[in-house]
Design a protein around this motif. Structure first.
Motif, PDB file in Angstrom:
ATOM      1  N   ARG A   1     -64.423  40.386 -35.161  1.00 37.76           N
ATOM      2  CA  ARG A   1     -65.423  41.311 -34.635  1.00 37.76           C
ATOM      3  C   ARG A   1     -65.279  41.443 -33.120  1.00 37.76           C
ATOM      4  O   ARG A   1     -65.124  40.437 -32.419  1.00 37.76           O
ATOM      5  N   PRO A   2     -65.327  42.681 -32.602  1.00 35.21           N
ATOM      6  CA  PRO A   2     -65.226  42.873 -31.161  1.00 35.21           C
ATOM      7  C   PRO A   2     -66.574  42.716 -30.454  1.00 35.21           C
ATOM      8  O   PRO A   2     -67.599  43.176 -30.958  1.00 35.21           O
ATOM      9  N   TYR A   3     -66.543  42.083 -29.302  1.00 35.09           N
ATOM     10  CA  TYR A   3     -67.718  41.951 -28.438  1.00 35.09           C
ATOM     11  C   TYR A   3     -67.272  42.126 -26.989  1.00 35.09           C
ATOM     12  O   TYR A   3     -66.199  41.653 -26.603  1.00 35.09           O
ATOM     13  N   THR A   4     -68.113  42.774 -26.205  1.00 29.72           N
ATOM     14  CA  THR A   4     -67.748  43.073 -24.823  1.00 29.72           C
ATOM     15  C   THR A   4     -68.296  42.021 -23.873  1.00 29.72           C
ATOM     16  O   THR A   4     -69.485  41.692 -23.919  1.00 29.72           O
ATOM     17  N   ALA A   5     -67.454  41.542 -22.983  1.00 27.79           N
ATOM     18  CA  ALA A   5     -67.892  40.588 -21.962  1.00 27.79           C
ATOM     19  C   ALA A   5     -68.832  41.285 -20.982  1.00 27.79           C
ATOM     20  O   ALA A   5     -68.599  42.434 -20.586  1.00 27.79           O
ATOM     21  N   THR A   6     -69.884  40.601 -20.582  1.00 32.78           N
ATOM     22  CA  THR A   6     -70.838  41.184 -19.637  1.00 32.78           C
ATOM     23  C   THR A   6     -70.577  40.730 -18.198  1.00 32.78           C
ATOM     24  O   THR A   6     -71.258  41.178 -17.285  1.00 32.78           O
ATOM     25  N   ASN A   7     -69.611  39.845 -18.023  1.00 33.07           N
ATOM     26  CA  ASN A   7     -69.286  39.380 -16.674  1.00 33.07           C
ATOM     27  C   ASN A   7     -67.990  40.041 -16.219  1.00 33.07           C
ATOM     28  O   ASN A   7     -67.339  40.789 -16.960  1.00 33.07           O
ATOM     29  N   THR A   8     -67.598  39.775 -14.982  1.00 28.46           N
ATOM     30  CA  THR A   8     -66.346  40.272 -14.444  1.00 28.46           C
ATOM     31  C   THR A   8     -65.273  39.189 -14.583  1.00 28.46           C
ATOM     32  O   THR A   8     -65.588  38.010 -14.736  1.00 28.46           O
ATOM     33  N   PRO A   9     -63.990  39.566 -14.535  1.00 35.06           N
ATOM     34  CA  PRO A   9     -62.913  38.603 -14.778  1.00 35.06           C
ATOM     35  C   PRO A   9     -62.644  37.701 -13.588  1.00 35.06           C
ATOM     36  O   PRO A   9     -63.267  37.826 -12.532  1.00 35.06           O
ATOM     37  N   GLY A  10     -61.688  36.781 -13.770  1.00 35.04           N
ATOM     38  CA  GLY A  10     -61.234  35.940 -12.674  1.00 35.04           C
ATOM     39  C   GLY A  10     -61.607  34.482 -12.774  1.00 35.04           C
ATOM     40  O   GLY A  10     -61.274  33.696 -11.895  1.00 35.04           O
ATOM     41  N   THR A  11     -62.294  34.097 -13.868  1.00 36.58           N
ATOM     42  CA  THR A  11     -62.648  32.688 -14.069  1.00 36.58           C
ATOM     43  C   THR A  11     -62.232  32.274 -15.476  1.00 36.58           C
ATOM     44  O   THR A  11     -61.692  33.077 -16.247  1.00 36.58           O
ATOM     45  N   ASP A  12     -62.520  31.035 -15.824  1.00 41.84           N
ATOM     46  CA  ASP A  12     -62.183  30.554 -17.165  1.00 41.84           C
ATOM     47  C   ASP A  12     -63.332  30.756 -18.149  1.00 41.84           C
ATOM     48  O   ASP A  12     -63.320  30.186 -19.235  1.00 41.84           O
ATOM     49  N   GLN A  13     -64.325  31.590 -17.768  1.00 42.50           N
ATOM     50  CA  GLN A  13     -65.488  31.789 -18.622  1.00 42.50           C
ATOM     51  C   GLN A  13     -65.781  33.273 -18.833  1.00 42.50           C
ATOM     52  O   GLN A  13     -65.485  34.104 -17.973  1.00 42.50           O
ATOM     53  N   ILE A  14     -66.362  33.576 -19.993  1.00 40.73           N
ATOM     54  CA  ILE A  14     -66.911  34.903 -20.250  1.00 40.73           C
ATOM     55  C   ILE A  14     -68.291  34.743 -20.864  1.00 40.73           C
ATOM     56  O   ILE A  14     -68.623  33.688 -21.412  1.00 40.73           O
ATOM     57  N   THR A  15     -69.113  35.790 -20.757  1.00 41.79           N
ATOM     58  CA  THR A  15     -70.425  35.798 -21.399  1.00 41.79           C
ATOM     59  C   THR A  15     -70.486  36.966 -22.379  1.00 41.79           C
ATOM     60  O   THR A  15     -70.060  38.076 -22.070  1.00 41.79           O
ATOM     61  N   LEU A  16     -71.008  36.677 -23.566  1.00 39.96           N
ATOM     62  CA  LEU A  16     -71.185  37.684 -24.604  1.00 39.96           C
ATOM     63  C   LEU A  16     -72.655  37.747 -24.984  1.00 39.96           C
ATOM     64  O   LEU A  16     -73.284  36.708 -25.207  1.00 39.96           O
ATOM     65  N   ALA A  17     -73.211  38.944 -25.041  1.00 42.65           N
ATOM     66  CA  ALA A  17     -74.578  39.138 -25.519  1.00 42.65           C
ATOM     67  C   ALA A  17     -74.495  39.710 -26.921  1.00 42.65           C
ATOM     68  O   ALA A  17     -73.987  40.818 -27.122  1.00 42.65           O
ATOM     69  N   ILE A  18     -75.003  38.976 -27.908  1.00 39.98           N
ATOM     70  CA  ILE A  18     -74.807  39.329 -29.308  1.00 39.98           C
ATOM     71  C   ILE A  18     -76.149  39.455 -30.016  1.00 39.98           C
ATOM     72  O   ILE A  18     -76.973  38.538 -29.983  1.00 39.98           O
ATOM     73  N   LYS A  19     -76.333  40.592 -30.673  1.00 39.50           N
ATOM     74  CA  LYS A  19     -77.567  40.854 -31.403  1.00 39.50           C
ATOM     75  C   LYS A  19     -77.448  40.378 -32.836  1.00 39.50           C
ATOM     76  O   LYS A  19     -76.411  40.560 -33.475  1.00 39.50           O
ATOM     77  N   ALA A  20     -78.493  39.753 -33.343  1.00 40.03           N
ATOM     78  CA  ALA A  20     -78.515  39.304 -34.736  1.00 40.03           C
ATOM     79  C   ALA A  20     -78.943  40.443 -35.648  1.00 40.03           C
ATOM     80  O   ALA A  20     -79.890  41.174 -35.355  1.00 40.03           O
TER      81      ALA A  20
END
Length: 253
Positions: A67-86
């Motif tokens: 399943r595709p989900y879009t990152a809400t943060n900008t790149p350049g680190t070892d982390q991403i944030t995903l906001a996912i609806k149930a």
């Protein structure tokens, strides 16, 4: 190629949406804000979501789901944030909403064509629901690099379901070139802002439509109606950039 990410934190954003901060140690995420990754996992049996919607990403044997989900943060680190609806019968969203800090999640490579075309032009980001996720990443990138004015227009059904409200209000207070408009379709007497659908407010919010880029993301009906409204108001086709999703094609359920 996939990456094994650790769930660093889980935050309840709204009654139905959680934010997941995911980290891949030693890996620097490189993507255009607005692009999506994929969450991938194995499961037993064909889930109700796939049976009802004919999902092409699920293996016909029911052994694997993507399943595709879009990152809400900008790149350049070892982390991403995903906001996912149930969703009530959402296989992937149920899987993710059961994740806890310390769990591992398999992530695919970033892909997608939605991204800021020019940081020199004025822009408007128009979204509803979880369509806000690419818009938020693009907004952050524009505020870092953009040279013009930006209007962020977001629609939800009620105040409690507005995703990233505090983040948006903080960004608006910190950046003079950012205007924020939130539209509610199911407001009560305590709401003093605009009501209805976001596309119904375009003519009142912008004096001209041929001098900025418009980015639109949401369910297909909203995207189609907004693009038509912008065209009717004089926005050139090459300045309207859209992405909608059918059965989770952009924002996975």
């Amino acid at each position: 190629m996939t990456h094994t990410a650790e769930v660093v934190s889980v935050v309840q954003l709204t009654p139905t949406v959680k934010q997941f901060r995911l980290r891949v140690p030693g890996h620097e995420f490189d993507f255009d804000p607005g692009q999506h990754t994929t969450v991938q996992f194995d499961f037993e049996g064909q889930g109700p979501e796939d049976t009802a919607r004919g999902n092409d990403d699920a293996d016909p044997t029911g052994e694997h789901v993507v399943r595709p989900y879009t990152a809400t943060n900008t790149p350049g680190t070892d982390q991403i944030t995903l906001a996912i609806k149930a969703y009530d019968e959402g296989l992937a969203s149920a899987y993710m909403h059961q994740r806890r800090p310390g769990d591992e999640v398999e992530l695919g490579e970033f892909a997608g064509n939605l991204a800021v075309e020019s940081f020199e032009e004025d822009v408007a980001f128009v979204s509803t629901g979880t369509g806000i996720t690419p818009m938020l990443a693009m907004l952050k990138a524009y505020l870092e690099r953009g040279e013009g004015h930006v209007h962020f227009l977001y629609g939800e059904k009620s105040e409690e379901h507005v995703i990233y409200r505090e983040t948006l209000e903080q960004l608006a207070s910190e950046h003079e070139n950012l205007d924020l408009t939130v539209v509610l379709s199911e407001s009560d007497h305590t709401w003093n802002g605009p009501t209805g659908h976001v596309q119904e407010h375009l003519s009142a919010l912008f004096e001209t439509f041929d001098d900025r880029d418009f980015y639109v993301c949401g369910v297909p009906e909203m995207v189609v109606e907004t693009a038509k409204e912008l065209s009717d108001l004089g926005a050139p086709d090459d300045r309207v950039h859209t992405e909608g999703w059918e059965d989770g094609a952009v924002e996975g359920e």
